[in-house]
Scaffold this motif. Structure first.
Motif, PDB file in Angstrom:
ATOM      1  N   ILE A  35      23.053  29.836 -18.115  1.00 45.32           N
ATOM      2  CA  ILE A  35      22.810  28.392 -18.158  1.00 45.32           C
ATOM      3  C   ILE A  35      23.615  27.705 -17.057  1.00 45.32           C
ATOM      4  CG2 ILE A  35      23.144  26.300 -19.543  1.00 45.32           C
ATOM      5  CD1 ILE A  35      22.404  27.900 -21.995  1.00 45.32           C
ATOM      6  N   ASP A  36      24.851  28.139 -16.841  1.00 49.50           N
ATOM      7  CA  ASP A  36      25.634  27.618 -15.719  1.00 49.50           C
ATOM      8  C   ASP A  36      24.931  27.895 -14.396  1.00 49.50           C
ATOM      9  OD1 ASP A  36      27.539  26.667 -17.395  1.00 49.50           O
ATOM     10  OD2 ASP A  36      29.156  27.960 -16.718  1.00 49.50           O
ATOM     11  N   ASP A  37      24.412  29.108 -14.243  1.00 50.64           N
ATOM     12  CA  ASP A  37      23.722  29.473 -12.999  1.00 50.64           C
ATOM     13  C   ASP A  37      22.515  28.572 -12.758  1.00 50.64           C
ATOM     14  OD1 ASP A  37      25.558  31.516 -12.705  1.00 50.64           O
ATOM     15  OD2 ASP A  37      24.233  33.054 -13.537  1.00 50.64           O
ATOM     16  N   ALA A  38      21.749  28.308 -13.827  1.00 47.01           N
ATOM     17  CA  ALA A  38      20.581  27.444 -13.689  1.00 47.01           C
ATOM     18  C   ALA A  38      20.983  26.029 -13.280  1.00 47.01           C
ATOM     19  CB  ALA A  38      19.788  27.409 -15.001  1.00 47.01           C
ATOM     20  N   LEU A  39      22.057  25.511 -13.867  1.00 51.71           N
ATOM     21  CA  LEU A  39      22.527  24.167 -13.516  1.00 51.71           C
ATOM     22  C   LEU A  39      23.018  24.099 -12.077  1.00 51.71           C
ATOM     23  CD1 LEU A  39      24.480  23.250 -16.790  1.00 51.71           C
ATOM     24  CD2 LEU A  39      22.321  22.269 -16.007  1.00 51.71           C
ATOM     25  N   VAL A  91       7.900  24.633  -3.710  1.00 53.69           N
ATOM     26  CA  VAL A  91       8.897  25.710  -3.670  1.00 53.69           C
ATOM     27  C   VAL A  91      10.202  25.246  -4.317  1.00 53.69           C
ATOM     28  CG1 VAL A  91      10.354  27.090  -2.133  1.00 53.69           C
ATOM     29  CG2 VAL A  91       7.917  26.872  -1.664  1.00 53.69           C
ATOM     30  N   GLY A  92      10.614  24.017  -4.000  1.00 55.75           N
ATOM     31  CA  GLY A  92      11.853  23.488  -4.577  1.00 55.75           C
ATOM     32  C   GLY A  92      11.769  23.345  -6.090  1.00 55.75           C
ATOM     33  N   ILE A  93      10.654  22.835  -6.599  1.00 53.47           N
ATOM     34  CA  ILE A  93      10.495  22.672  -8.049  1.00 53.47           C
ATOM     35  C   ILE A  93      10.473  24.026  -8.740  1.00 53.47           C
ATOM     36  CG2 ILE A  93       8.898  21.906  -9.843  1.00 53.47           C
ATOM     37  CD1 ILE A  93       8.109  19.604  -7.989  1.00 53.47           C
ATOM     38  N   ALA A  94       9.754  25.000  -8.157  1.00 51.57           N
ATOM     39  CA  ALA A  94       9.712  26.340  -8.747  1.00 51.57           C
ATOM     40  C   ALA A  94      11.092  26.975  -8.770  1.00 51.57           C
ATOM     41  CB  ALA A  94       8.731  27.217  -7.967  1.00 51.57           C
ATOM     42  N   GLY A 100      15.935  28.181 -15.207  1.00 48.83           N
ATOM     43  CA  GLY A 100      16.001  27.546 -16.514  1.00 48.83           C
ATOM     44  C   GLY A 100      15.063  28.187 -17.521  1.00 48.83           C
ATOM     45  N   LEU A 101      13.866  28.573 -17.080  1.00 52.26           N
ATOM     46  CA  LEU A 101      12.918  29.225 -17.984  1.00 52.26           C
ATOM     47  C   LEU A 101      13.420  30.597 -18.406  1.00 52.26           C
ATOM     48  CD1 LEU A 101       9.541  28.262 -16.267  1.00 52.26           C
ATOM     49  CD2 LEU A 101      10.457  27.357 -18.409  1.00 52.26           C
ATOM     50  N   ILE A 102      14.045  31.314 -17.469  1.00 51.81           N
ATOM     51  CA  ILE A 102      14.610  32.623 -17.802  1.00 51.81           C
ATOM     52  C   ILE A 102      15.738  32.463 -18.823  1.00 51.81           C
ATOM     53  CG2 ILE A 102      15.921  34.576 -16.880  1.00 51.81           C
ATOM     54  CD1 ILE A 102      14.365  34.156 -14.239  1.00 51.81           C
ATOM     55  N   ALA A 103      16.634  31.468 -18.582  1.00 59.12           N
ATOM     56  CA  ALA A 103      17.737  31.223 -19.507  1.00 59.12           C
ATOM     57  C   ALA A 103      17.217  30.786 -20.879  1.00 59.12           C
ATOM     58  CB  ALA A 103      18.681  30.165 -18.933  1.00 59.12           C
ATOM     59  N   GLU A 106      16.000  33.687 -22.993  1.00 59.88           N
ATOM     60  CA  GLU A 106      17.128  34.403 -23.579  1.00 59.88           C
ATOM     61  C   GLU A 106      17.750  33.601 -24.717  1.00 59.88           C
ATOM     62  OE1 GLU A 106      19.729  34.921 -20.299  1.00 59.88           O
ATOM     63  OE2 GLU A 106      18.535  36.495 -19.345  1.00 59.88           O
ATOM     64  N   TYR A 107      17.768  32.295 -24.563  1.00 56.00           N
ATOM     65  CA  TYR A 107      18.437  31.390 -25.501  1.00 56.00           C
ATOM     66  C   TYR A 107      17.808  31.412 -26.890  1.00 56.00           C
ATOM     67  CZ  TYR A 107      20.885  26.968 -26.636  1.00 56.00           C
ATOM     68  OH  TYR A 107      21.685  25.999 -27.176  1.00 56.00           O
ATOM     69  N   VAL A 108      16.498  31.610 -26.939  1.00 49.19           N
ATOM     70  CA  VAL A 108      15.798  31.581 -28.227  1.00 49.19           C
ATOM     71  C   VAL A 108      15.351  32.974 -28.691  1.00 49.19           C
ATOM     72  CG1 VAL A 108      15.019  29.209 -27.950  1.00 49.19           C
ATOM     73  CG2 VAL A 108      13.585  31.077 -27.091  1.00 49.19           C
ATOM     74  N   THR A 109      15.745  34.007 -27.949  1.00 48.08           N
ATOM     75  CA  THR A 109      15.449  35.386 -28.357  1.00 48.08           C
ATOM     76  C   THR A 109      16.696  35.952 -29.015  1.00 48.08           C
ATOM     77  OG1 THR A 109      13.909  35.619 -26.494  1.00 48.08           O
ATOM     78  CG2 THR A 109      14.617  37.634 -27.615  1.00 48.08           C
ATOM     79  N   VAL A 110      16.747  35.879 -30.333  1.00 48.59           N
ATOM     80  CA  VAL A 110      17.969  36.194 -31.079  1.00 48.59           C
ATOM     81  C   VAL A 110      18.117  37.712 -31.218  1.00 48.59           C
ATOM     82  CG1 VAL A 110      19.203  35.834 -33.242  1.00 48.59           C
ATOM     83  CG2 VAL A 110      17.683  34.042 -32.353  1.00 48.59           C
TER      84      VAL A 110
END
Length: 285
Positions: A35-39, A91-94, A100-103, A106-110
């Motif tokens: 999540i830090d990496d995404a931010l 490209v910038g939006i992707a 964030g989508l990858i994080a 992971e965030y909701v896969t318990v």
């Protein structure tokens, strides 16, 4: 000319402020470095766009400023430029969305071995519930909430009898163990947020939400409500204490279960009933 200088100074000041700013993210105390990496990726992409666009604007203001004898070239359409802008914007939006989508995935896969803890929010306090020896939380609903059953646990569900109830705003978790946080609201929209965990999720009335986290550093961290939930929103705070497994087990063993709460309420009701049946003796008032 002055406007171009002001814009260039604004860019320079923003860069200097970022480098020397005393405000930054709190130290990470969980497994959510992704999540830090995404931010950080999002911030640097936005920074590059901010610097490039504003310096280009300043340059354009200076380069094409009004000068006597110069005439502007009018070009209402430029298909090549529009295609380039569309391509690089995409490209910038992707690049911002992908981490964030990858994080989030992971965030909701318990993990299968995650323990379960329920956090309940109400104006303006937190309460928590752990499953008992059966490792299953009893069902709960707002329809079951009474003064004697503040968690709204279904009294007919046998899985709820050994649930451990924490009616204070202090939650304790063992270090290094994945935990699924199940979230319920009794009244309005709240948000469970621990900055050091990089973990937050809305509590929506009528819906059970969740996320999971693994605490990685021993310490005491603040639980905040990150959703405006009324006049007492600012005071809706709690603490989460991350400690060794042995200390956590000792603390959990000292807490009251739902079955004990029911027995306590029944005993208190019996005492009140017996007191009401006592009639005063002759001459007493």
């Amino acid at each position: 000319m002055a406007v171009a200088i002001v814009i260039a100074l604004l860019v320079l000041g923003s860069i200097v402020f970022h480098i020397f700013s005393p405000w930054w993210m709190t130290p990470l105390a969980s497994n959510w470095s992704s999540i830090d990496d995404a931010l950080i990726i999002t911030m640097y992409i936005c920074a590059v766009a901010f610097i490039a666009l504003n310096l280009f604007l300043a340059y354009s203001i200076w380069r094409f400023r009004h000068r006597k004898g110069n005439r502007a070239h009018y070009e209402p359409e430029n298909a090549g430029l529009e295609k380039k802008l569309t391509l690089w914007t995409g490209v910038g939006i992707a690049a911002m969305l992908a981490p964030g989508l990858i994080a989030w995935n992971e965030y909701v896969t318990v993990p299968a071995d995650a323990a379960v803890v329920e956090a309940t929010g109400q104006q303006w306090q937190w309460a928590f519930r752990f499953p008992g020896e059966d490792n299953v939380l009893g069902t709960a609903a707002t329809a079951h909430i009474t003064p004697d059953n503040p968690f709204g646990i279904n009294p007919r569900d046998p899985h709820g009898r050994d649930d451990v109830l924490i009616e204070t705003s202090e939650l304790r978790l063992p270090i290094g163990k994945p935990v699924k946080m199940v979230l319920r609201s009794k009244d309005v929209l709240h948000d469970f947020y621990v900055p050091q965990f990089r973990a937050k999720m809305d509590l929506v009335p009528g819906i059970v939400t969740y996320f999971w986290v693994t605490p990685t550093k021993i310490g005491t961290y603040e639980i905040l409500c990150a959703e405006l939930c009324g006049v007492g929103h600012h005071a809706m705070r709690g603490t989460v204490v991350v400690e060794e497994q042995q200390a956590f087990d000792a603390w959990l063993g000292e807490q009251m279960t739902f079955g004990q709460l029911l027995a306590q309420n029944e005993a208190a009701a019996g005492v009140r009933l017996a007191s009401a049946d006592i009639k005063p003796a002759i001459g007493e008032r």
